[in-house]
Design a protein around this motif. Structure first.
Motif, short mmCIF file in Angstrom:
data_model
loop_
_atom_site.label_atom_id
_atom_site.label_comp_id
_atom_site.label_asym_id
_atom_site.label_seq_id
_atom_site.Cartn_x
_atom_site.Cartn_y
_atom_site.Cartn_z
N ASP A 115 0.83 -1.21 0.00
CA ASP A 115 0.00 0.00 0.00
C ASP A 115 0.87 1.26 0.00
OD1 ASP A 115 -2.32 -1.38 -0.16
OD2 ASP A 115 -2.59 -1.55 2.01
N GLN A 116 1.98 1.16 0.75
CA GLN A 116 2.91 2.28 0.85
C GLN A 116 3.44 2.68 -0.53
OE1 GLN A 116 4.52 3.15 4.26
NE2 GLN A 116 4.70 5.00 3.01
N GLU A 117 3.90 1.69 -1.28
CA GLU A 117 4.43 1.94 -2.62
C GLU A 117 3.36 2.54 -3.53
OE1 GLU A 117 5.18 -0.93 -1.08
OE2 GLU A 117 7.38 -0.96 -1.03
N LEU A 118 2.16 1.95 -3.40
CA LEU A 118 1.06 2.43 -4.25
C LEU A 118 0.80 3.90 -4.00
CD1 LEU A 118 -1.96 -0.02 -4.53
CD2 LEU A 118 -0.40 0.80 -6.30
N GLU A 119 0.79 4.25 -2.74
CA GLU A 119 0.54 5.63 -2.37
C GLU A 119 1.55 6.57 -3.02
OE1 GLU A 119 0.28 7.29 1.95
OE2 GLU A 119 -1.19 5.67 1.62
N ASN A 120 2.80 6.10 -3.09
CA ASN A 120 3.86 6.92 -3.68
C ASN A 120 4.04 6.70 -5.17
OD1 ASN A 120 4.35 7.87 -1.10
ND2 ASN A 120 5.93 6.30 -0.72
N ASN A 121 3.15 5.84 -5.74
CA ASN A 121 3.25 5.53 -7.18
C ASN A 121 4.60 4.97 -7.58
OD1 ASN A 121 0.88 5.76 -8.66
ND2 ASN A 121 0.90 7.99 -8.30
N VAL A 122 5.16 4.14 -6.72
CA VAL A 122 6.45 3.50 -7.05
C VAL A 122 6.33 2.00 -6.84
CG1 VAL A 122 7.88 5.50 -6.48
CG2 VAL A 122 7.32 3.80 -4.70
N ILE A 123 7.38 1.34 -7.24
CA ILE A 123 7.43 -0.10 -7.01
C ILE A 123 8.86 -0.44 -6.62
CG2 ILE A 123 7.88 -0.69 -9.45
CD1 ILE A 123 5.90 -3.07 -8.95
N ASN A 124 8.98 -1.40 -5.73
CA ASN A 124 10.30 -1.76 -5.27
C ASN A 124 10.84 -2.94 -6.09
OD1 ASN A 124 12.23 -3.35 -3.48
ND2 ASN A 124 11.96 -1.43 -2.33
N VAL A 125 12.00 -2.76 -6.70
CA VAL A 125 12.56 -3.81 -7.55
C VAL A 125 13.75 -4.44 -6.83
CG1 VAL A 125 13.64 -4.35 -9.77
CG2 VAL A 125 11.87 -2.57 -9.63
N LYS A 126 13.63 -5.73 -6.55
CA LYS A 126 14.75 -6.41 -5.88
C LYS A 126 15.42 -7.36 -6.85
CE LYS A 126 16.02 -9.12 -1.88
NZ LYS A 126 15.60 -9.89 -0.72
N THR A 127 16.74 -7.18 -6.99
CA THR A 127 17.51 -8.10 -7.84
C THR A 127 17.95 -9.26 -6.96
OG1 THR A 127 18.32 -6.18 -9.03
CG2 THR A 127 19.46 -8.26 -9.45
N MET A 128 17.44 -10.44 -7.23
CA MET A 128 17.62 -11.55 -6.31
C MET A 128 19.08 -12.00 -6.19
SD MET A 128 14.73 -11.97 -4.92
CE MET A 128 14.22 -13.58 -4.30
N ALA A 129 19.82 -11.94 -7.30
CA ALA A 129 21.20 -12.43 -7.26
C ALA A 129 22.08 -11.61 -6.31
CB ALA A 129 21.79 -12.43 -8.66
N THR A 130 21.83 -10.29 -6.27
CA THR A 130 22.69 -9.40 -5.48
C THR A 130 22.02 -8.91 -4.20
OG1 THR A 130 21.84 -7.51 -6.69
CG2 THR A 130 23.86 -8.53 -7.55
N GLY A 131 20.70 -8.99 -4.17
CA GLY A 131 19.96 -8.45 -3.02
C GLY A 131 19.74 -6.95 -3.14
N ASP A 132 20.26 -6.32 -4.22
CA ASP A 132 20.06 -4.88 -4.43
C ASP A 132 18.59 -4.54 -4.57
OD1 ASP A 132 22.74 -4.63 -4.44
OD2 ASP A 132 22.95 -4.35 -6.63
N GLN A 133 18.23 -3.36 -4.03
CA GLN A 133 16.85 -2.91 -4.17
C GLN A 133 16.82 -1.49 -4.69
OE1 GLN A 133 13.97 -3.82 -1.23
NE2 GLN A 133 15.34 -5.21 -0.13
N GLN A 134 15.83 -1.18 -5.50
CA GLN A 134 15.66 0.21 -5.91
C GLN A 134 14.21 0.51 -6.19
OE1 GLN A 134 17.95 -0.57 -9.87
NE2 GLN A 134 17.12 1.51 -10.01
N GLU A 135 13.85 1.78 -6.02
CA GLU A 135 12.46 2.15 -6.29
C GLU A 135 12.36 2.70 -7.69
OE1 GLU A 135 10.87 4.67 -3.25
OE2 GLU A 135 10.22 2.93 -2.08
N VAL A 136 11.32 2.28 -8.40
CA VAL A 136 11.11 2.75 -9.77
C VAL A 136 9.67 3.27 -9.85
CG1 VAL A 136 11.02 2.04 -12.19
CG2 VAL A 136 12.70 1.01 -10.66
#
Ligand code: HAM
Length: 426
Positions: A388-409
């Motif tokens: 719900d949090q992401e939706l409110e901000n109109n973003v999505i959290n992208v997690k790269t499984m191999a590295t564990g890196d996360q970023q919001e898009v």
């Protein structure tokens, strides 16, 4: 009544079906390079086609066919092999009259033989085969042999043996046949019941008998190669010359006779020499045929082809420890929590798929943590998290499984973003 699959058949489940798809793609691509085009014929045909085509005296016709009467009282048979059907189609569609001969076909599909099942021998199996019709050039025999061997080498197999023989033309075979009868007749009573019949109907097949293999008369039997007339001998020499030209190694076996009646001149089999391959070592077989086209009502035309079962090919890959480059994972998994997020996830999943991206999501109402676990188990490369949090901000959290890196898009950029990640740009 058993609800299991019938004896000699198998289910090919995910995990294995990817191997089939991979192998089938590779084989089709090899055929493209050799300019063989795909033909698909019916799975059942009139019984007579196989009786005449494959030969009345063969084991296939005598003991192994799935033959039944249809509701109209016609006798039909599930195809035990592909050649007779391909030739039937070639004649029926008058393909012999078209320009661009020879006609070069490949086929892939289930065949049916009522045999005693064992490893590498099933009642339903898938054959990949090719047929080249309308050329008497020994160079095309060599081409078919090259493609047959190439089908295995292409996939990385090494422990292969190409065994070659010539069955000569009709005149050569008749001379050899007489010699065989003269040779075996004094031993008639010592041979198995099948061979006693073969001796009258098709003496060549005696050489292929498993039961009488050890009989002393077998090793002294007259060789077809001593009965080839000039044309046949010359033909065989030419085929070998072209194989030498391509650097393809082979072994001559004058006892190689094949189990089907339609062959003349070139006959061959490819065997696996891999340790642990199993009792049946023949991977594929084929050869040249002349009477078949006329037998089903066409003009005098000869052909050459071969067939292999995919089952035995996969067995050979396993025996040689060859891993096929198959990616069983998943590109993207969408994790969502909350009613609104779930709606957005359905929409996003759809949009990503429309854009050509492989994606899946949860359909079991799992909690966030369990959804992550599922994504991990499936082998997802990227996990897209929508709360719900992401939706409110109109973003999505992208997690790269191999590295564990996360970023919001930003939500409205996510499709393009994923395309860049996975497909490498627009
Ligand atoms: P075939 O030797 O009867 O020839 O079969 C060819 C291949 O099909 C065998 O080498 C084997 O790989 C596979 N095969 C046959 N029976 C079974 C079975 N019961 N289970 C698993 N695999 C099996 C032919 O069928 C000819 N039509 C080949 C040909 C094409 N000749 C000229 N053109």
């Amino acid at each position: 009544m058993s609800m299991n699959a019938p004896r000699g058949t198998q289910d090919i489940l995910p995990g294995t079906s990817e191997k089939w798809q991979y192998v089938e793609r590779q084989l089709a691509d090899l055929c493209r390079r050799y300019n063989y085009k795909e033909i698909r014929t019916p799975i059942f045909e009139h019984t007579e086609l196989f009786q005449r085509g494959v030969g009345d005296s063969t084991d296939i016709v005598q003991k192994e066919m799935y033959t039944f009467e249809d509701r109209g009282g016609r006798s039909v048979t599930l195809r035990p092999e592909g050649t007779a059907s391909v030739v039937r189609s070639y004649v029926q569609n008058k393909v012999y009259g078209l320009p661009n001969q020879p006609t070069k076909y490949f086929y892939m599909g289930p065949m049916f033989r009522y045999e005693r099942p064992q490893q590498g021998r099933q009642r339903q199996f898938v054959q990949f085969g090719i047929e080249a019709l309308g050329s008497d050039d020994p160079a095309i025999d060599a081409e078919v042999l090259a493609l047959a061997l190439g089908s295995y080498e292409e996939l990385g197999l090494k422990s292969l043996k190409l065994v070659l023989n010539s069955l000569g033309d009709k005149e050569s075979r008749e001379a050899h046949r007489d010699a065989l009868v003269r040779h075996f007749d004094p031993h008639r009573e010592e041979l198995c019941a099948d061979c006693q019949v073969r001796l009258d109907q098709n003496p060549l097949r005696v050489l292929d008998c498993k039961k009488d293999r050890e009989h002393p008369a077998m090793s002294t039997a007259p060789s077809i190669l001593d009965y080839l007339n000039d044309y046949s001998e010359n033909y065989f020499e030419e085929v070998k010359k072209y194989l030498d030209e391509m650097g393809i190694a082979y072994e001559i076996d004058p006892n190689l006779v094949r189990g089907l009646d339609y062959y003349n001149h070139t006959a061959f089999e490819i065997m696996s020499e891999a340790e642990g391959f199993g009792a049946i070592t023949t991977l594929s077989g084929g050869g040249r045929y002349t009477g078949l086209v006329q037998e089903v009502g066409g003009p005098e035309t000869s052909g050459i082809g071969f067939a292999m079962s995919i089952e035995r090919l996969l067995m050979a890959l396993e025996a040689e420890g060859i891993e096929l480059p198959i990616d069983e994972g998943l590109d993207t998994y969408v994790v969502a929590l909350g009613e609104e997020a779930e709606k957005a996830a359905v929409r996003l999943t759809y949009q990503l798929r429309q854009a050509g991206i492989q994606v899946d999501k949860d359909y079991l109402g799992k909690k966030m943590k369990a959804q992550f676990k599922a994504a991990d188990r499936i082998g997802a490369k990227y996990v897209l998290v929508l709360g719900d949090q992401e939706l409110e901000n109109n973003v999505i959290n992208v997690k790269t499984m191999a590295t564990g890196d996360q970023q919001e898009v930003a939500l409205d950029e996510i499709v393009d973003f994923m395309k860049k990640q996975l497909i490498g740009g627009e």
